[in-house]
Design a protein around this motif. Structure first.
Motif, short mmCIF file in Angstrom:
data_model
loop_
_atom_site.label_atom_id
_atom_site.label_comp_id
_atom_site.label_asym_id
_atom_site.label_seq_id
_atom_site.Cartn_x
_atom_site.Cartn_y
_atom_site.Cartn_z
N PRO A 218 15.00 -40.11 -86.91
CA PRO A 218 14.15 -39.48 -87.93
C PRO A 218 13.15 -38.52 -87.29
N MET A 219 12.74 -37.53 -88.04
CA MET A 219 11.90 -36.49 -87.47
C MET A 219 10.60 -37.05 -86.88
N THR A 220 9.98 -38.00 -87.58
CA THR A 220 8.73 -38.57 -87.09
C THR A 220 8.94 -39.17 -85.70
N ALA A 221 10.03 -39.90 -85.58
CA ALA A 221 10.32 -40.51 -84.29
C ALA A 221 10.53 -39.44 -83.23
N GLN A 222 11.22 -38.38 -83.64
CA GLN A 222 11.45 -37.30 -82.68
C GLN A 222 10.13 -36.70 -82.21
N TYR A 223 9.23 -36.49 -83.17
CA TYR A 223 7.93 -35.92 -82.79
C TYR A 223 7.20 -36.84 -81.82
N LEU A 224 7.20 -38.14 -82.15
CA LEU A 224 6.48 -39.08 -81.30
C LEU A 224 7.09 -39.15 -79.91
N CYS A 225 8.41 -39.21 -79.86
CA CYS A 225 9.07 -39.32 -78.56
C CYS A 225 8.87 -38.04 -77.75
N PHE A 226 8.99 -36.92 -78.43
CA PHE A 226 8.75 -35.66 -77.72
C PHE A 226 7.33 -35.65 -77.15
N GLY A 227 6.39 -36.10 -77.99
CA GLY A 227 5.00 -36.14 -77.54
C GLY A 227 4.84 -37.01 -76.31
N ALA A 228 5.50 -38.16 -76.31
CA ALA A 228 5.38 -39.07 -75.17
C ALA A 228 5.98 -38.45 -73.91
N PHE A 229 7.17 -37.90 -74.04
CA PHE A 229 7.80 -37.24 -72.90
C PHE A 229 6.93 -36.09 -72.41
N MET A 230 6.53 -35.28 -73.37
CA MET A 230 5.83 -34.05 -73.03
C MET A 230 4.50 -34.36 -72.36
N LEU A 231 3.82 -35.40 -72.84
CA LEU A 231 2.53 -35.74 -72.24
C LEU A 231 2.72 -36.13 -70.78
N SER A 232 3.73 -36.93 -70.55
CA SER A 232 3.99 -37.35 -69.18
C SER A 232 4.27 -36.16 -68.29
N PHE A 233 5.10 -35.24 -68.76
CA PHE A 233 5.45 -34.08 -67.94
C PHE A 233 4.29 -33.09 -67.86
N ALA A 234 3.52 -33.01 -68.94
CA ALA A 234 2.39 -32.08 -68.92
C ALA A 234 1.36 -32.53 -67.89
N ILE A 235 1.21 -33.85 -67.74
CA ILE A 235 0.29 -34.35 -66.72
C ILE A 235 0.84 -34.03 -65.34
N LYS A 236 2.11 -34.25 -65.19
CA LYS A 236 2.74 -34.04 -63.88
C LYS A 236 2.70 -32.58 -63.47
N THR A 270 8.01 -29.82 -64.79
CA THR A 270 8.72 -28.75 -65.48
C THR A 270 10.20 -29.08 -65.59
N TYR A 271 10.72 -29.76 -64.56
CA TYR A 271 12.13 -30.19 -64.63
C TYR A 271 12.31 -31.11 -65.82
N GLY A 272 11.40 -32.04 -65.99
CA GLY A 272 11.49 -32.97 -67.10
C GLY A 272 11.50 -32.26 -68.45
N MET A 273 10.73 -31.18 -68.53
CA MET A 273 10.69 -30.45 -69.81
C MET A 273 12.06 -29.87 -70.15
N ILE A 274 12.66 -29.20 -69.17
CA ILE A 274 13.93 -28.53 -69.48
C ILE A 274 15.09 -29.52 -69.50
N ARG A 275 14.92 -30.66 -68.81
CA ARG A 275 16.01 -31.64 -68.76
C ARG A 275 15.94 -32.64 -69.90
N PHE A 276 14.75 -33.05 -70.26
CA PHE A 276 14.62 -34.09 -71.29
C PHE A 276 13.98 -33.57 -72.57
N ALA A 277 12.74 -33.15 -72.44
CA ALA A 277 11.95 -32.87 -73.64
C ALA A 277 12.65 -31.83 -74.53
N ILE A 278 13.12 -30.74 -73.95
CA ILE A 278 13.72 -29.69 -74.78
C ILE A 278 15.11 -30.07 -75.28
#
Lengths: 526, 670
Positions: A218-236, A270-278
């Motif tokens: 579901p979209m909400t889950a997608q948003y939350l998961c993206f947020g979690a992935f993205m936060l981790s990679f954004a910190i890195k 940045t690898y995580g962004m193009i490999r997972f988040a996107i």
């Protein structure tokens, strides 16, 4: 010769990725059995293992089958924990190939430079470094999300120790290490929750199958998961405003730690962004792109401005990383082919040029035990070769054409400016972003040349600087290869671009197709 | 190999490669090489490059063929396909000749001029690198390659301005030059982006092909692209508002000022616009801006030049002013005239700089290196007796600069003023008025310089005059050759009014403008260059020529009479210190532009950076995060506790990582 070596290490090339991933770990085990007093042997062994890892990784580069997906011949799959669908699955494609190469290339350089800069707890230092290398290569090769997470966390502890134990200043390094640890852990724990959730729903950790599974969420889950992935990679990465751990970590880390941090570890974000988040959440990524691009642009300008406020050379370079990584994230989230290619290239470039800058700072620190600008000035007079080395790193960092930095920045900016290809070009938000980001090119010249001037030009005012000796052979040995790569990529970026092109093309097409499909579905629902 | 050496595709590559090889040799081995061999490598490489360039240029003229070099793919991403490929057509061929020709003379001159410098080899390495970058700028067949050269010459300029780096003002000036140029490059890049997304290419040939399909005379996007590119040109070619770096750049060794900051690099902006003339003809608004900025700069810089005491600063402002003239011509759509002025200016301005270098060099013997007195016109005088060759050649240069009839500058500058005159609209009138006023300034400061330096009584330290001497032959020869060129270059394009049709210069370049002019003529645009000269036009040209001749000669004589006599100088001094004190101080302080930039741009950025740093890093992090770290730990432990909900997978993971680490640590402790 290379083929022979490769054949000797791994006859049927099938387990090549495992070999290069675990060779450093084997080296770490070797080191464990060497007496801690025999520092020369410890250093030599560590260097040897990182060097053969590099040599062993060359066939991966030269035999790589350029294609849209993972190179089938290099792929390894084995059951690991079948009950949870966890596999031991390794592979490389055009996106991860050069990150693996960058890691194996920089590792021997770090070992060699550390052999002159590390004086205490030598044994533990090199063990930590080798474990770190395994963690990094593993992260870039893992095709199973659980496996990836294991490698990802494997790096965290050695890096924490590198900063906390071998850092420069007694009290500051502890704080920096803890800051690094807490920051990264918060991010990765959130990501872990997301990983467990999506793997639980999809009943697999297989990264090749996960994008499809994620699309069903579901979209909400997608948003939350993206947020979690993205936060981790954004910190890195780090992306503004999650960057505040970086200046401290970089400034306090030993030279080798800084090079590893800038040269390899930040790339994982940045690898995580193009490999997972996107690819996992294309619709969300596309939706959030304006926000993320805005943060990148702020990062570029803000990071550059921070550089102008520094009195410490190493911290200045650390802040410049914030600006440079901003360019990369900008390119990735512009969803333009050219910009994405540029971002992947710039990922490598930043590792080389910032790596070289940190190596240079290390050489200065080794001689003077300070990094404060006021302690320098006129160094070009006593260390002319060093001045040239630093100048080359500076030029690569500010993206002078002919060096690697130019190609990356140029492709990112031009690609982002073009926006998402859709018939005739028009001015879009992307163009505005590129316009603002391009000011970073001016600011970059301001702070880097200012830094260079304060260290190298003028009369020598501090008398300790009068007797400084120029770079020695060891220092040349580990810095010249980086210089060679700077010009090699600057003049022949196609070597990299051609190998990543199909993979980038495919990823981008999938993303845009998913977005289009989602739009169409939305329209139909209305 | 011999076969290869006969191929123009290969020879063209050698033109920039020669100085690059010279740079590499001096860069790697120069420190250990003897002075003579260092100089020989540098001069040899550029002279060889000149010889090859000449052979190519001769065949270019005789066969009228453009040469494309062998190529190597540089970047290929999607539609972007950039090759390392050189292109010698009439325009780039001509510039190639100027760069290698003037470059060779200045290299030879430097052998003597830099003879006493410890970093002799470093100087020559940079100078060679500059020639390489400049040749890439000129010969590259795409905008990206031009940009490579563009930034490359910027780097060399930075390195050479700050050549004597131990002195802080020098490295400041170098940094300023680089940063201001980067502001320009920002515009250049945006221009490239716009053109690329419009045409899908940045290669000149493909851009020209794309332009054939464009029919609008004044397109918004092309205007925007051209204006962005013009920002780049303003940076490199020192126009308002980005001219501020050039006067400071005089901190570099004088041969550098001659080669980089007068003859070649600073004309890159003019070259770029001329190169892309087929695009610019579609950007009428942008051209108007160019003409106005050029005219304003020509006048503005000319007035500052009137009062400078430093001999090199006079010439620097004069360069800014003359570049303004070239932009006037471009803005009026008269591209060949701009290139003509670029061509003549390269000779007489290089000559003037080298001549002033000769003066400085001879005075520095006594006054010591870097002594500002050796450049102070008010502390010179009567040098014509001591340095006859320098005087004679500089006199020729000054005549060229001032536009004295029959000297080269007369022909080219007159052609520009005439182009404005012929425009016969408001823009033409404004530009003409400003141009004429700038020409008055030019004539004045040229002969002020000659009068102050070479006539009257010596006003400086006695010992310096006693030891002043003509420079060595290696410096004299380039002066002599440049003097010939500075006199004769103008005869390559005689005005139509002379009645003799002799225009090889214009004929050579004609193919370059063909496409753009064809479009303009079809659109019946006033920008189109006249093909035939009517009787009335000839009369107007005579009138114009007469006006500018009278102005040039009159003002020159006026300035000369004041400044060549001690009494005149005294009177002039009294006047400016008394009645004209306020405007004098305004000019002397260059309209306070540097100070304004400092207050309006430099300081705010620095202040803002410091404030941000304190707010975010010190207050936000140290106060909120570090002091609040207890809170943070508490928070993270809450998160951690939430994770421990009995999920086996996580326990498993923690176990694996922990065990692996413990194992290693355990073994490590052995």
């Amino acid at each position: 010769m290379l083929d022979f070596l490769a054949a000797a290490i791994d006859p049927d090339i099938k387990h090549h990725l495992s070999v290069i991933t675990f060779l450093p770990l084997v080296g770490a085990l070797f080191l464990a059995f060497i007496n801690r007093k025999r520092e020369r042997e410890l250093k030599a062994t560590a260097f040897f293992f990182s060097l053969i890892t590099f040599i062993a990784s060359l066939p991966v580069l030269f035999d790589f089958n350029v294609g849209a997906g993972y190179d089938k011949r290099l792929m390894e799959t084995a059951e690991w924990i079948p009950a949870f669908g966890i596999q031991y699955k390794m592979g490389v494609d055009g996106i991860s190939l050069f990150l693996v190469m960058l890691t194996t290339f920089l590792a021997p350089i770090i070992m060699l430079s550390s052999s002159t800069t590390v004086h205490s707890k030598v044994k533990e230092y090199f063990i930590a470094m080798l474990v770190l290398e395994t963690g990094l290569i593993g992260s870039f090769c893992a095709l199973d999300l659980f496996l990836f997470y294991v490698f990802f966390e494997l790096m965290l502890i050695p890096m924490y120790l590198l900063i906390g134990v071998w850092g420069s200043d007694e009290s500051a390094r502890r704080a920096a290490a803890i800051k690094f640890f807490v920051y990264t852990l918060v991010g990765s724990l959130l990501m872990f929750l997301a990983v467990l959730y999506i793997a639980g729903v999809a009943k697999t950790f297989d990264m090749e199958r996960l994008p499809e599974a994620c699309a069903q969420l579901p979209m909400t889950a997608q948003y939350l998961c993206f947020g979690a992935f993205m936060l981790s990679f954004a910190i890195k990465t780090p992306l503004f405003p999650f960057h505040t751990w970086l200046p401290h970590a970089h400034t306090e880390a030993p030279t080798g730690g800084s090079v590893a941090l800038a040269g390899m570890m930040l790339k994982l974000g940045t690898y995580g962004m193009i490999r997972f988040a996107i690819p996992f959440f294309p619709v969300v990524a596309y939706d959030m792109a304006p926000l993320i691009m805005t943060l990148s642009v702020i990062g570029i300008i803000y990071g550059s401005m921070m550089c102008l406020a520094q009195d410490d050379l190493k911290r200045l370079i650390a802040y410049s990383s914030v600006a440079h990584m901003g360019f990369i994230v900008l390119g990735l989230f512009s969803f333009n082919f050219m910009a994405t290619q540029g971002a992947l290239l710039q990922n490598i470039n930043h590792g080389l040029s910032t790596g070289l800058l940190f190596l240079c700072v290390g050489m200065l620190y080794e001689r003077r035990h300070t990094r404060i600008f006021a302690e320098f000035g006129g160094i070009a007079k006593v260390m002319p070769k060093f001045a040239v080395l630093f100048m080359i790193a500076t030029l690569a960092s500010i993206g002078l054409p002919g060096t690697n930095g130019f190609v990356g920045e140029f492709l990112i900016l031009m690609g982002t400016f073009g926006g998402v290809p859709d018939g005739q070009w028009t001015w879009t938000l992307n163009s505005t972003m590129a316009l603002l980001a391009a000011t970073g090119v001016v600011l970059g010249a301001v702070y880097m040349l200012w830094a260079y001037q304060r260290v190298f030009f003028g009369e020598i005012t501090v008398k300790e600087n009068l007797g400084l000796r120029d770079v020695n052979r060891t220092e040349l040995a580990f810095s010249v290869p980086v210089v060679v790569m700077i010009f090699f990529i600057g003049l022949n970026p196609n070597f990299l671009l051609a190998r990543s092109e199909p993979a980038v093309q495919a990823t981008l097409q999938r993303t845009l197709a998913a977005v289009a499909e989602h739009r169409a579905a939305q329209a139909a629902a209305k | 190999m011999r076969e290869l050496l006969q191929k123009p595709e290969f020879l063209l590559l050698l033109v920039p490669l020669m100085p690059l090889i010279g740079f590499l040799i001096n860069g790697f081995f120069g420190r250990r090489m003897a002075l003579a061999s260092s100089g020989a490598v540098a001069c040899g490489s550029i002279v060889l490059s000149f010889v090859i360039a000449t052979s190519l240029f001769v065949s270019l003229i005789s066969q009228g063929q453009t040469v494309q070099s062998y190529s190597f793919n540089w970047m290929h991403v999607g539609a972007l396909d950039i090759h390392f490929r050189l292109l010698a057509d009439p325009l780039s061929g001509l510039l190639m000749m100027v760069v290698t020709g003037v470059g060779s003379l200045i290299h030879i001159y430097s052998v003597g001029y830099m003879g006493h410098d410890k970093a002799y080899w470093r100087f020559f390495a940079y100078l060679n690198l500059f020639c390489f970058a400049m040749l890439m700028l000129v010969l590259g067949d795409s905008l990206v390659l031009m940009f490579l050269g563009w930034e490359g010459v910027g780097l060399c300029s930075y390195l050479l301005i700050g050549f004597w780096y131990t002195h802080k003002p020098n490295s400041d000036a170098g940094k300023k030059a680089f940063v201001v140029n980067r502001v320009g490059d920002f515009g250049f890049m945006l221009g490239m982006f716009l053109l690329f997304w419009y045409f899908g290419s940045l290669n000149y040939g493909e851009l020209a092909a794309g332009m054939r399909e464009v029919v609008q005379p004044d397109s918004t996007l092309l205007n925007a692209a051209c204006l962005c590119l013009f920002v780049g040109a303003c940076g490199k070619s020192a126009q308002i508002p980005l001219y501020v770096w050039l006067p400071d750049a005089m901190a570099g060794p004088t041969p550098v000022s001659a080669l980089i900051h007068a003859a070649t690099m600073v004309t890159a902006g003019i070259y770029m616009i001329a190169r892309l003339n087929f695009i610019w003809v579609h950007a009428e608004t942008a051209l108007t801006v160019v003409a106005l900025v050029g005219a304003l700069t020509a006048f503005f810089a000319g007035t500052i030049g009137l009062v400078q005491r430093d001999i090199k600063k006079v010439l620097a402002y004069s360069t800014v002013s003359q570049l303004g003239f070239m932009f006037i011509a471009l803005g009026l759509g008269n591209f060949p005239v701009a290139i003509f002025h670029l061509f003549t200016h390269a000779f007489f301005k290089a000559l003037l700089f080298l001549g002033s270098g000769s003066v400085i060099h001879s005075l520095e013997h006594t006054l010591g290196h870097g002594n500002p007195d050796s450049q102070d016109l008010f502390k010179m005088g009567g040098l014509k007796h001591k340095m006859p060759l320098t005087f004679a050649t500089m006199f020729v240069g000054a005549c060229g600069l001032a536009g004295i009839p029959l000297f080269s500058g007369f022909f080219s500058k007159d052609a520009i003023l005439y182009a404005a005159f012929e425009r016969q609209d408001a823009l033409g009138l404004v530009v003409y008025a400003l141009g004429l006023a700038a020409a008055v300034c030019t004539a004045f400061y040229s002969f002020r310089l000659i009068g102050l330096a070479f006539f009257g009584k010596w006003r400086g330290l006695e010992a310096a005059y006693a030891h002043a001497d003509e420079s060595p032959r290696s410096m004299g020869l380039p002066l002599f050759l440049l003097a010939i060129a500075a006199f004769g270059a103008g005869y390559l394009w005689l005005p139509a009014a002379f009645g003799v049709h002799f225009t090889p210069f214009a004929d050579l370049l004609a193919p370059v403008w063909q496409q753009g002019q064809a479009f303009l003529r079809a659109a019946q645009s006033p920008l189109a260059m006249p093909v035939e000269h009517s009787h009335e036009a000839i009369v107007r040209e005579w009138v114009n020529m007469l006006v500018s001749s009278v102005v040039a000669v009159g003002v020159s004589i006026f300035a000369f009479t004041i400044y060549s006599k001690p009494a005149g100088l005294e009177r002039a001094r009294k006047l400016v210190e008394g009645a004209m004190g306020a405007p004098y101080r305004l000019l002397l302080n260059k309209y306070y532009v540097d100070e304004i930039y400092d207050i309006a741009i430099v300081r705010p950025i620095q202040l803002l950076s410091d404030v941000f740093f304190v707010i975010f890093d010190v207050i936000f992090i140290d106060l909120m995060l570090v002091n609040g770290s207890g809170l943070l730990v508490d928070l993270s432990s809450k998160v951690a506790r939430r994770v421990q909900t009995g999920v086996v997978r996580h326990y498993l993971f923690a176990f694996v990582v922990g065990a692996a680490l413990l194992l290693v640590m355990f073994l490590a402790a052995l």
